[in-house]
Design an enzyme around this catalytic site. Structure first.
Site, PDB file in Angstrom:
ATOM      1  N   ARG A  69      31.875  88.719 -31.451  1.00 26.68           N
ATOM      2  CA  ARG A  69      31.282  89.258 -30.069  1.00 26.68           C
ATOM      3  C   ARG A  69      29.906  89.232 -30.301  1.00 26.68           C
ATOM      4  O   ARG A  69      29.221  89.417 -29.141  1.00 26.68           O
ATOM      5  CB  ARG A  69      32.035  90.735 -29.978  1.00 26.68           C
ATOM      6  CG  ARG A  69      33.507  90.430 -29.592  1.00 26.68           C
ATOM      7  CD  ARG A  69      34.079  91.694 -29.775  1.00 26.68           C
ATOM      8  NE  ARG A  69      35.116  91.654 -30.761  1.00 26.68           N
ATOM      9  CZ  ARG A  69      35.876  92.918 -31.354  1.00 26.68           C
ATOM     10  NH1 ARG A  69      35.329  93.911 -30.702  1.00 26.68           N
ATOM     11  NH2 ARG A  69      36.495  93.032 -32.353  1.00 26.68           N
ATOM     12  N   GLU A 106      37.496  98.722 -40.249  1.00 30.71           N
ATOM     13  CA  GLU A 106      38.435  99.858 -39.767  1.00 30.71           C
ATOM     14  C   GLU A 106      39.914  99.413 -39.906  1.00 30.71           C
ATOM     15  O   GLU A 106      40.640 100.040 -40.387  1.00 30.71           O
ATOM     16  CB  GLU A 106      38.190 100.102 -38.519  1.00 30.71           C
ATOM     17  CG  GLU A 106      38.531 101.231 -37.852  1.00 30.71           C
ATOM     18  CD  GLU A 106      38.264 101.550 -36.347  1.00 30.71           C
ATOM     19  OE1 GLU A 106      37.820 100.845 -35.796  1.00 30.71           O
ATOM     20  OE2 GLU A 106      38.667 102.758 -35.935  1.00 30.71           O
TER      21      GLU A 106
HETATM   22  O1  LIG Z   1      31.562  98.607 -38.322  1.00 31.79           O
HETATM   23  P1  LIG Z   1      32.820  97.857 -38.873  1.00 31.79           P
HETATM   24  O2  LIG Z   1      33.885  98.693 -39.138  1.00 31.79           O
HETATM   25  O3  LIG Z   1      32.543  96.790 -39.817  1.00 31.79           O
HETATM   26  O4  LIG Z   1      33.513  97.063 -37.529  1.00 31.79           O
HETATM   27  C1  LIG Z   1      32.884  96.357 -36.563  1.00 31.79           C
HETATM   28  C2  LIG Z   1      33.256  94.973 -36.537  1.00 31.79           C
HETATM   29  O5  LIG Z   1      34.521  94.836 -36.133  1.00 31.79           O
HETATM   30  C3  LIG Z   1      34.905  94.153 -34.903  1.00 31.79           C
HETATM   31  O6  LIG Z   1      34.785  92.633 -35.127  1.00 31.79           O
HETATM   32  P2  LIG Z   1      36.116  92.068 -36.092  1.00 31.79           P
HETATM   33  O7  LIG Z   1      35.879  92.044 -37.284  1.00 31.79           O
HETATM   34  O8  LIG Z   1      37.364  92.836 -35.259  1.00 31.79           O
HETATM   35  O9  LIG Z   1      36.013  90.754 -35.424  1.00 31.79           O
HETATM   36  P3  LIG Z   1      36.021  89.676 -34.196  1.00 31.79           P
HETATM   37  O10 LIG Z   1      34.717  90.150 -33.521  1.00 31.79           O
HETATM   38  O11 LIG Z   1      35.829  88.331 -34.720  1.00 31.79           O
HETATM   39  O12 LIG Z   1      37.258  90.072 -33.411  1.00 31.79           O
HETATM   40  C4  LIG Z   1      33.257  94.270 -34.193  1.00 31.79           C
HETATM   41  O13 LIG Z   1      32.967  93.149 -33.281  1.00 31.79           O
HETATM   42  C5  LIG Z   1      32.374  94.125 -35.407  1.00 31.79           C
HETATM   43  O14 LIG Z   1      31.864  92.937 -35.673  1.00 31.79           O
HETATM   44  N1  LIG Z   2      37.934 100.424 -32.220  1.00 31.72           N
HETATM   45  C1  LIG Z   2      37.416  99.361 -32.427  1.00 31.72           C
HETATM   46  N2  LIG Z   2      37.443  98.527 -31.058  1.00 31.72           N
HETATM   47  C2  LIG Z   2      36.817  97.274 -31.145  1.00 31.72           C
HETATM   48  N3  LIG Z   2      36.395  96.767 -32.102  1.00 31.72           N
HETATM   49  C3  LIG Z   2      36.425  97.350 -33.233  1.00 31.72           C
HETATM   50  N4  LIG Z   2      35.927  96.823 -34.458  1.00 31.72           N
HETATM   51  C4  LIG Z   2      36.061  97.944 -35.442  1.00 31.72           C
HETATM   52  N5  LIG Z   2      36.753  98.978 -34.763  1.00 31.72           N
HETATM   53  C5  LIG Z   2      36.826  98.507 -33.456  1.00 31.72           C
END
Ligand SMILES: O=P(O)(O)OC[C@H]1O[C@H](OP(=O)(O)OP(=O)(O)O)[C@H](O)[C@@H]1O
Ligand SMILES: Nc1ncnc2[nH]cnc12
Length: 182
Positions: A69, A106
């Site tokens: 993202r 998370e």
């Molecule tokens: O602060 P944190 O606990 O590290 O979490 C935040 C991260 O989690 C989500 O990405 P995700 O890893 O779900 O990957 P994606 O964007 O590929 O769906 C979000 O876009 C951040 O990059």
């Molecule tokens: N609650 C949440 N929503 C969207 N992206 C996430 N990445 C980690 N936690 C998330």
């Protein structure tokens, strides 16, 4: 630091466009879905503009965006402030030589990789992602950039989940967010 504390009138419109999906991708997670923000060109543009207004003229030479993202928000900011864009990717996506950092999420575990040579020592970097939860992802991104000698000026996210205290894992690197979700 956060834009909502300055009460910028654009923040309310942005917040209303983010859909919250309970129990995705796992029970207990309140998923902040930014795809609905992207459906509204005004709210999407307001989001990008708020970051551009903050970072234009700040001598930032690199915007590092986190897969997936951070790839949506990072490139328009980089183009507008005259910086290069460097993708920080999930494992085995980059074809060249990489350095990597592992981190916990998370809802799981992952790894970020960066191409060797994409960032030079002494460069000023901005890290961009959609959201900070536990801070593990941003911490890994900061470590990658600092390992190659860059200075991370700030991390910028649309959303912060302050209850998870991710900000405290950034070892003093400033974090700027547009809004909080509890
Ligand atoms: O602060 P944190 O606990 O590290 O979490 C935040 C991260 O989690 C989500 O990405 P995700 O890893 O779900 O990957 P994606 O964007 O590929 O769906 C979000 O876009 C951040 O990059
Ligand atoms: N609650 C949440 N929503 C969207 N992206 C996430 N990445 C980690 N936690 C998330």
């Amino acid at each position: 630091m956060s834009a909502y504390k300055d009460e910028d009138p654009r923040i309310h419109g942005i917040k209303t466009r983010i859909r919250v999906v309970p129990n995705f991708p796992k029970p207990g997670i309140m998923f902040q879905d930014i795809t609905t923000l992207l459906l509204d060109p005004k709210a999407f543009k307001d989001t990008i503009d708020l970051f551009i207004e903050r970072y234009k003229g700040k001598n930032i030479s690199v915007v590092a965006g986190i897969e997936a993202r951070g790839f949506i928000f990072g490139p328009p900011i980089a183009l507008a402030i005259g910086a290069k864009f460097v993708p920080l990717r999930k494992p085995r996506k980059l074809p060249g030589e990489v350095i990597f950092e592992e981190y916990t999420l998370e809802y799981g575990k992952d790894r970020l990789e960066m191409h060797v040579g994409a960032v030079e020592p002494g460069e000023h970097a901005l890290v961009v992602d959609d959201l900070i939860a536990t801070g593990g992802t941003l911490c890994a991104a900061i470590n990658l950039l600092e390992r190659v000698g860059a200075e991370v000026v700030e991390c910028a996210c649309v959303i912060e989940l302050p209850d998870l205290q991710g900000r405290e894992r950034l070892n003093g690197t400033p974090l700027y967010v547009l809004l909080e979700s509890h």
